[in-house]
Design an enzyme around this catalytic site. Sequence first.
Site, PDB file in Angstrom:
ATOM      1  N   ASN A  21     -12.204  46.788   3.871  1.00  0.00           N
ATOM      2  CA  ASN A  21     -11.314  45.621   3.959  1.00  0.00           C
ATOM      3  C   ASN A  21     -10.128  45.753   2.999  1.00  0.00           C
ATOM      4  O   ASN A  21      -9.009  45.375   3.335  1.00  0.00           O
ATOM      5  CB  ASN A  21     -12.091  44.334   3.689  1.00  0.00           C
ATOM      6  CG  ASN A  21     -12.838  43.870   4.926  1.00  0.00           C
ATOM      7  OD1 ASN A  21     -12.250  43.343   5.868  1.00  0.00           O
ATOM      8  ND2 ASN A  21     -14.147  44.104   4.949  1.00  0.00           N
ATOM      9  N   MET A  97     -20.833  41.877  -3.953  1.00  0.00           N
ATOM     10  CA  MET A  97     -22.230  41.493  -3.743  1.00  0.00           C
ATOM     11  C   MET A  97     -22.824  40.733  -4.927  1.00  0.00           C
ATOM     12  O   MET A  97     -23.916  41.055  -5.405  1.00  0.00           O
ATOM     13  CB  MET A  97     -23.063  42.749  -3.435  1.00  0.00           C
ATOM     14  CG  MET A  97     -22.574  43.522  -2.226  1.00  0.00           C
ATOM     15  SD  MET A  97     -22.520  42.521  -0.724  1.00  0.00           S
ATOM     16  CE  MET A  97     -24.260  42.462  -0.352  1.00  0.00           C
ATOM     17  N   ILE A  99     -23.429  36.645  -6.464  1.00  0.00           N
ATOM     18  CA  ILE A  99     -23.288  35.195  -6.268  1.00  0.00           C
ATOM     19  C   ILE A  99     -22.542  34.651  -7.482  1.00  0.00           C
ATOM     20  O   ILE A  99     -22.863  34.995  -8.625  1.00  0.00           O
ATOM     21  CB  ILE A  99     -24.674  34.538  -6.109  1.00  0.00           C
ATOM     22  CG1 ILE A  99     -25.273  35.004  -4.768  1.00  0.00           C
ATOM     23  CG2 ILE A  99     -24.571  33.017  -6.168  1.00  0.00           C
ATOM     24  CD1 ILE A  99     -26.695  34.576  -4.553  1.00  0.00           C
ATOM     25  N   HIS A 116     -16.953  37.236   5.700  1.00  0.00           N
ATOM     26  CA  HIS A 116     -18.405  37.269   5.933  1.00  0.00           C
ATOM     27  C   HIS A 116     -18.693  37.784   7.341  1.00  0.00           C
ATOM     28  O   HIS A 116     -18.041  37.355   8.303  1.00  0.00           O
ATOM     29  CB  HIS A 116     -18.993  35.871   5.739  1.00  0.00           C
ATOM     30  CG  HIS A 116     -20.479  35.848   5.921  1.00  0.00           C
ATOM     31  ND1 HIS A 116     -21.352  36.257   4.935  1.00  0.00           N
ATOM     32  CD2 HIS A 116     -21.244  35.519   6.978  1.00  0.00           C
ATOM     33  CE1 HIS A 116     -22.589  36.169   5.378  1.00  0.00           C
ATOM     34  NE2 HIS A 116     -22.560  35.720   6.626  1.00  0.00           N
TER      35      HIS A 116
END
Length: 222
Positions: A21, A97, A99, A116
Site C-alpha cells: 500500500n 499490526m 492495536i 482493512h
Amino acid sequence: MTSHDRPLPRLVLLLSGAGSNLQAIIDAIEAGQLPARVVAVISNRADAPGLQRAARHGIPSQVISHRDHPDRASFDAALASAIDHYQPDWVLLAGFMRILTPQFVDHFRDRLLNIHPSLLPAYPGLDTHRRVLAAGEREHGATLHLVTEALDAGPTVLQGRFAVEADDDAATLAQKVHRLEHQIYPAALALLVSGQLRIDQGRLFYLDQPVPAEGLQWDQVL
Ligand code: GRF
C-alpha cells in the site's frame, strides 16, 4: 497564492510488513495523481520489507519496536512523538499490526486512516479472507476508514467490492483485495488533499454532503 505555492500535504505512513500500500501511494504521487509527500515511514518491525521500499524512494524511515517498551501506553507515546516530529497532515496505517491506545487515537483525531481487508463492518480483525470463504459470502472487498477507539470500526471513508468466484481461495482473495486497496487508498487521499473529501470531528463530508454510513463506494467516485 496559487495552489502551486502551497506546501504539499505531509503523509506519515505506519506499517509492519510488505508495504504494497505504501508502494501504491508512492506510485500515485510519482505519477502526478496525488499531490502530497510521504515524509516518513515508521515500522514497529526492523525486518518489514516496506522499509526497503521507503529507502528506494528516498523517504526517511524509522523503526520503533514495541519490544523496546514495557507497555502499550509507552510504545504509543514514543510512536506519537516520533510522528509529531514530522508534522503530518495525515497519518496512514497500512498493515500496521498493533492495536493503538485511545490516547494515541485521540491525539491524531481526524487525521488517522486505516485500510482493512474486508467490507467493514463485516469481518473486523484478522484472517478476513478465510472467514469470508468459510461463511460463503458472495462479496468481498476493502475498506478505508477513519480510526477511532473501537478496533476496525471508525467511519468508512471509501469501500471497494468484488464478487467472490467459485474458484477463489484465500490467496486469490488476498490478491484481489490488495489490488483494490492499491486503488482506493491513493484515490481517497487525492480526494482529501483536494478538499473534496473532508473530515470534521469524526464526520465525513464529500462535496460538502455528509458521507453515508456505508462510506463512499469506489464505483461512485471513479
Ligand atoms: C493490507 O491487506 C491491509 O488491508 C491490512 O494489511 C495489509 C497490508 O499490506 N491492514 P501491505 O503491507 O500494504 O502490502
